[in-house]
Design an enzyme around this catalytic site. Structure first.
Site, PDB file in Angstrom:
ATOM      1  N   HIS A  77      -3.218   6.341   4.557  1.00 41.59           N
ATOM      2  CA  HIS A  77      -1.802   6.580   4.866  1.00 41.59           C
ATOM      3  C   HIS A  77      -1.396   7.976   4.385  1.00 41.59           C
ATOM      4  O   HIS A  77      -1.875   8.460   3.356  1.00 41.59           O
ATOM      5  CB  HIS A  77      -0.903   5.590   4.114  1.00 41.59           C
ATOM      6  N   CYS A 111       0.816  -1.225   0.000  1.00 42.52           N
ATOM      7  CA  CYS A 111       0.000   0.000   0.000  1.00 42.52           C
ATOM      8  C   CYS A 111       0.850   1.275   0.000  1.00 42.52           C
ATOM      9  O   CYS A 111       0.553   2.227  -0.730  1.00 42.52           O
ATOM     10  CB  CYS A 111      -0.947  -0.013   1.195  1.00 42.52           C
TER      11      CYS A 111
END
Ligand code: A2P
Length: 361
Positions: free
Chosen positions: A263, A150
């Site tokens: 994130h 990710c």
């Protein structure tokens, strides 16, 4: 369903780990994007077998993942952890499915494409659902494609258009990573600990080693002898593979922060050719999968909440790196800094995997 899927029939789709955080996002993304399917198989552990699952107005039953789960399956989206992928990925591929695997099990395996569609869709040249993979990445009648980490995906979506224009020589990145990357249990841990601490109780770490609420810590992946953790080294090695360029110098510091599902990353780039702020902004404004939030006057830049449940990676703080070549905005600047936020479950995982599958339709 026979393996010689006619071009007119919609594929049989399996989701492995359908009850998990990424699995649930797979379903949301498949429904939202109206991914064509003739049958849908939702697979998880024996613990979940028989549980109902709504999808696009119909109720499905979760089935237990077994070695026989992949008969007739055209595309299998895996997110049930690395050991499940290692065991069942090749079984699915042997059975004729094209596997898009969200774990780290096959990312660095030679011959297995590691793909961010905006960056290296060309790595899937010749691949098609229901047909044996060219070059036989995973072995068998289907094939295996790996979905990158990710943090790597969220970094490369905005950095690649800049790399194409001015060639990144060196990249330093610090991440601020959400709970979702460690699955549902970690998301629950953040919520439970936050409630407990606010109620004056002691936080009880279960998934992570340290208190998560009102705290942050170095990423929970294993350490290598060089002092970097696995997550940090994934960002290095996966970028080299995706860009097909081992000469870019990359170092990362990965940190887990008490944020639910998107994130953030602070990225410093050193280029071979000059690239000033204005040009960088222009490139980013045209880049697929990128949105800019960059308002200095109002101190308005991307936040994890801006990115949550969104497809795009959000970019801001686009500025010359003043440690490199003097005045900000200098047209000879070869250093640039960015701050980016991206939904870990969506572009960092499920969306990227479904976009890969769409390329093979
Ligand atoms: P289950 O819910 O039945 O345990 P997360 O990343 O959110 O922790 O989710 C992990 C996913 O992987 C879940 O869907 C989970 O199913 C699935 N999973 C875990 N262990 C197995 C297993 N042994 N066989 C099949 N699926 C598994």
């Amino acid at each position: 369903v026979s393996k010689s899927r006619s071009s007119s029939s919609a594929p049989v789709v399996a989701v492995v780990g359908a009850t998990g955080a990424v699995g649930q996002e797979f379903l949301a993304v498949l429904a939202q994007r109206k991914f064509p399917f003739s049958q849908l198989k939702l697979l998880a552990s024996a613990r979940s077998a028989g549980k109902p699952q709504e999808f696009a107005g119909k109720t499905y039953k979760i089935e237990e993942l077994t070695e026989d789960s992949f008969k007739g399956v055209d595309v299998a989206l895996f997110s049930a952890g690395g050991s499940i992928s290692k065991k069942f990925g090749p079984i699915a591929s042997q059975a004729g499915a094209t596997v898009v695997d969200n774990s780290s099990a096959f990312r660095m395996t030679d011959g297995i494409p590691l793909v961010v569609p905006e960056v290296n869709a060309d790595a899937l040249k010749g691949w098609k659902l229901g047909q044996a993979a060219p070059g036989q990445g995973g072995g068998g009648k289907g094939g295996i494609i790996a979905n990158p980490n990710c943090s790597t995906i969220i970094m490369l979506v905005p950095v690649t258009p800049l790399h194409r224009a001015a060639h990144v020589k060196r990249m330093l990145v610090s991440t601020y990573q959400a709970a979702s990357g460690a699955g549902y249990a970690a998301m629950q841990e953040l919520e439970t600990q936050t409630r407990d601490v606010l109620a004056g109780k002691k936080a009880e770490p279960k998934i992570f080693k340290y208190q998560y609420a009102f705290n942050l810590f170095s990423h929970n992946s294993d350490m290598y002898p060089n002092g970097y953790n696995q997550e940090e080294m994934k960002m290095v090695h996966e970028t080299h593979k995706i860009w097909n360029d081992k000469n870019v110098h990359i170092a990362a510091t990965c940190v887990r922060v008490p944020v639910m599902r998107a994130h953030a990353e602070s990225i410093y780039l050193e280029f071979e050719q000059p690239l000033d702020e204005a040009k960088a902004k222009e490139l980013l404004s045209k880049a697929p999968g990128v949105s800019i939030i960059d308002d200095r006057t109002n101190n308005r830049f991307p936040t994890p909440l801006d990115a949550s449940h969104q497809d795009d990676v959000f970019v801001g703080r686009i500025r010359a790196d003043i440690s490199m070549n003097g005045a900000s905005g200098s047209s000879s600047s070869k250093g640039l800094a960015l701050f980016v936020c991206g939904d870990q479950l969506r572009k960092g995982a499920a969306l990227n995997a479904v976009q890969i599958a769409e390329l093979l339709l």
